[in-house]
Enzyme design. Structure first.
Site, PDB file in Angstrom:
ATOM      1  N   LYS A   1       0.835  -1.214   0.000  1.00 38.34           N
ATOM      2  CA  LYS A   1       0.000   0.000   0.000  1.00 38.34           C
ATOM      3  C   LYS A   1       0.860   1.251   0.000  1.00 38.34           C
ATOM      4  O   LYS A   1       0.490   2.261  -0.593  1.00 38.34           O
ATOM      5  CB  LYS A   1      -0.934   0.014   1.217  1.00 38.34           C
ATOM      6  CG  LYS A   1      -2.074  -0.980   1.118  1.00 38.34           C
ATOM      7  CD  LYS A   1      -3.127  -0.670   2.169  1.00 38.34           C
ATOM      8  CE  LYS A   1      -4.253  -1.691   2.162  1.00 38.34           C
ATOM      9  NZ  LYS A   1      -5.237  -1.444   3.225  1.00 38.34           N
TER      10      LYS A   1
ATOM     11  N   LYS B   1      -6.560 -11.322  -7.674  1.00 39.52           N
ATOM     12  CA  LYS B   1      -7.777 -11.366  -6.860  1.00 39.52           C
ATOM     13  C   LYS B   1      -8.795 -10.316  -7.263  1.00 39.52           C
ATOM     14  O   LYS B   1      -8.413  -9.207  -7.621  1.00 39.52           O
ATOM     15  CB  LYS B   1      -7.393 -11.114  -5.398  1.00 39.52           C
ATOM     16  CG  LYS B   1      -7.322 -12.353  -4.562  1.00 39.52           C
ATOM     17  CD  LYS B   1      -6.927 -12.043  -3.132  1.00 39.52           C
ATOM     18  CE  LYS B   1      -7.882 -11.096  -2.419  1.00 39.52           C
ATOM     19  NZ  LYS B   1      -7.660 -11.033  -0.974  1.00 39.52           N
TER      20      LYS B   1
ATOM     21  N   LYS C   1     -11.427  -4.420  -4.412  1.00 39.97           N
ATOM     22  CA  LYS C   1     -12.098  -3.112  -4.423  1.00 39.97           C
ATOM     23  C   LYS C   1     -11.238  -2.060  -5.086  1.00 39.97           C
ATOM     24  O   LYS C   1     -11.743  -1.051  -5.560  1.00 39.97           O
ATOM     25  CB  LYS C   1     -12.320  -2.645  -2.978  1.00 39.97           C
ATOM     26  CG  LYS C   1     -13.395  -3.342  -2.232  1.00 39.97           C
ATOM     27  CD  LYS C   1     -13.373  -2.821  -0.789  1.00 39.97           C
ATOM     28  CE  LYS C   1     -14.211  -3.708   0.109  1.00 39.97           C
ATOM     29  NZ  LYS C   1     -13.838  -3.573   1.520  1.00 39.97           N
TER      30      LYS C   1
HETATM   31  P1  AMP Z   1     -10.958  -6.175   1.757  1.00 41.53           P
HETATM   32  O1  AMP Z   1     -11.896  -6.044   0.608  1.00 41.53           O
HETATM   33  O2  AMP Z   1      -9.538  -6.345   1.340  1.00 41.53           O
HETATM   34  O3  AMP Z   1     -11.178  -5.156   2.838  1.00 41.53           O
HETATM   35  O4  AMP Z   1     -11.286  -7.587   2.445  1.00 41.53           O
HETATM   36  C1  AMP Z   1     -12.348  -7.815   3.329  1.00 41.53           C
HETATM   37  C2  AMP Z   1     -12.525  -9.312   3.519  1.00 41.53           C
HETATM   38  O5  AMP Z   1     -12.943  -9.932   2.289  1.00 41.53           O
HETATM   39  C3  AMP Z   1     -11.239 -10.043   3.958  1.00 41.53           C
HETATM   40  O6  AMP Z   1     -11.546 -11.062   4.885  1.00 41.53           O
HETATM   41  C4  AMP Z   1     -10.729 -10.610   2.670  1.00 41.53           C
HETATM   42  O7  AMP Z   1      -9.927 -11.740   2.882  1.00 41.53           O
HETATM   43  C5  AMP Z   1     -12.015 -10.935   1.896  1.00 41.53           C
HETATM   44  N1  AMP Z   1     -11.756 -10.815   0.454  1.00 41.53           N
HETATM   45  C6  AMP Z   1     -11.429  -9.677  -0.210  1.00 41.53           C
HETATM   46  N2  AMP Z   1     -11.258  -9.914  -1.537  1.00 41.53           N
HETATM   47  C7  AMP Z   1     -11.476 -11.253  -1.708  1.00 41.53           C
HETATM   48  C8  AMP Z   1     -11.450 -12.115  -2.856  1.00 41.53           C
HETATM   49  N3  AMP Z   1     -11.177 -11.679  -4.073  1.00 41.53           N
HETATM   50  N4  AMP Z   1     -11.731 -13.415  -2.662  1.00 41.53           N
HETATM   51  C9  AMP Z   1     -12.025 -13.880  -1.431  1.00 41.53           C
HETATM   52  N5  AMP Z   1     -12.064 -13.129  -0.320  1.00 41.53           N
HETATM   53  C10 AMP Z   1     -11.796 -11.818  -0.443  1.00 41.53           C
END
Ligand code: AMP
Ligand code: TRP
Length: 337
Positions: A113, A200, A203
């Site tokens: 980041k 992956k 967002k």
């Molecule tokens: P974030 O969007 O990075 O804040 O992630 C929030 C939660 O969603 C965390 O527990 C991540 O591990 C899960 N997560 C985010 N992106 C993915 C993805 N592409 N596949 C599976 N889990 C995800």
């Protein structure tokens, strides 16, 4: 035997996508039947990178509404907004003062980041994992369900609890903090981007076509799936390393249609993309429809949402404040009269 306790959270940055749902929230929905479950919207984490104050509150409420819409039940779990439980910020400060700087400098997510932020890296971004440790340790969580990417942060929380608090300020018989275990989720743990099966769904991807958000209308879902990257081969299969997009789209179909992997693989083994994509679009729209309907109801009349968050906050506060007192006492602070 009391139920084991779990705590987790997602940041209210932008719309949640299929990865957040299938990789995180959907698992919490199952856990609340067997575990003492706490889930929060981690809004203090969301300001570690530049944010828009006009949108923060709305995004936090929207994220909480999505938790409910996905099936989190306020009777069975506590749903709350992190910044509304002041103990998170306070424990973070106490932990900051015992956490070595170089533990934070090696965090992979910080390094990634920080590169993206250029000159604009805040102390908060570096401190992010200590705040996350405070989130977890405040609730004496036994287990923390997170995706693979958060494993290093969880190790840090364990090290802070064990080596920096319990070893220095507690005794063998009376540890100050409970040392949590990670619960790394497998099924649906990695939903990949629609435009690149090797990265992956995220967002922060600038290309909106790479993800399906939980609030995308049916036409947009269909359009994104129509444009999703595929390969020239006919027939879908799991696990071919040469065909990551195929594996991802078939996995999504297996989960979202409710058919499971075996049935999905058999059904699509000889299918062309022109036949498969509309099926996947239909399954996705159908899976998201009840979530969207419930979300819009909750956001139109805010009373229920406010009630749920107030109840969640009270429940969270009573646990968090007790832990915070224990840490204050162990560190030798004067007790408030
Ligand atoms: P974030 O969007 O990075 O804040 O992630 C929030 C939660 O969603 C965390 O527990 C991540 O591990 C899960 N997560 C985010 N992106 C993915 C993805 N592409 N596949 C599976 N889990 C995800
Ligand atoms: N860092 C986590 C993520 O990006 C979000 C988070 C903050 C969290 N505090 C937490 C997850 C506590 C689990 C427990 O996904």
């Amino acid at each position: 035997m009391p139920r084991p306790r779990v705590l987790s959270g997602v940041q209210p940055t932008g719309a949640l996508h299929l990865g957040n749902w299938l990789g995180a929230i959907r698992n919490w929905v199952d856990l609340q039947n067997t575990h003492d479950t706490y889930v929060c919207v981690v809004d203090l984490h969301a300001i570690t990178v530049p944010h828009d104050p006009a949108k923060l509150a709305e995004h936090s409420l929207g994220t909480a509404a999505l938790y409910l819409a996905c099936g989190m039940d306020p009777e069975r779990c506590a749903i709350f907004i992190q910044s509304q439980v002041a103990a998170h910020s306070e424990l973070c400060w106490l932990l900051n003062c015992v956490t070595p700087l170089n533990w934070l400098e090696r965090m992979i997510q910080f390094k990634e980041k920080a590169v993206k932020q250029g000159d604009n890296v805040s102390v908060g971004l570096l401190d992010y994992p200590v705040l996350m440790a405070a989130d977890i340790l405040l609730y004496d969580a036994d287990l923390v369900p997170v995706g693979e990417d958060q494993k290093q942060h969880l190790e840090l929380a364990r090290d802070i609890a064990q080596q920096r608090i319990n070893a220095r300020f507690g005794s063998e018989d009376h540890p100050v903090l409970k040392v949590p275990q990670p619960m790394i989720l497998k099924e649906g743990a990695r939903v990949m981007s629609l435009t690149d099966g090797r990265s992956k769904m995220s967002k922060s991807d600038p290309n909106e076509g790479s993800r399906i958000t939980l609030l995308d209308p049916p036409e947009l879902i269909t359009k994104k799936i129509k444009r999703a990257k595929t390969d020239p081969e006919r027939g879908l299969e799991f696990g071919n390393p040469e065909r990551p997009e195929t594996d991802n789209l078939l996995s999504l179909y297996a989960i979202l249609s409710g058919k499971g992997r075996e049935q999905a693989a058999a059904e699509c083994a000889d299918m062309g993309w022109g036949q498969f994509k509309p099926l996947l679009a239909e399954a996705t729209v159908a899976a998201l429809e009840p979530i969207q309907a419930r979300y819009h109801l909750l956001m139109e009349d805010r009373k229920e949402l406010e009630q749920v968050l107030k109840h969640g906050r009270n429940k969270a506060e009573s646990v968090a404040n007790a832990t915070l007192s224990r840490v204050r006492d162990a560190l030798g602070f004067a007790t408030p009269g």
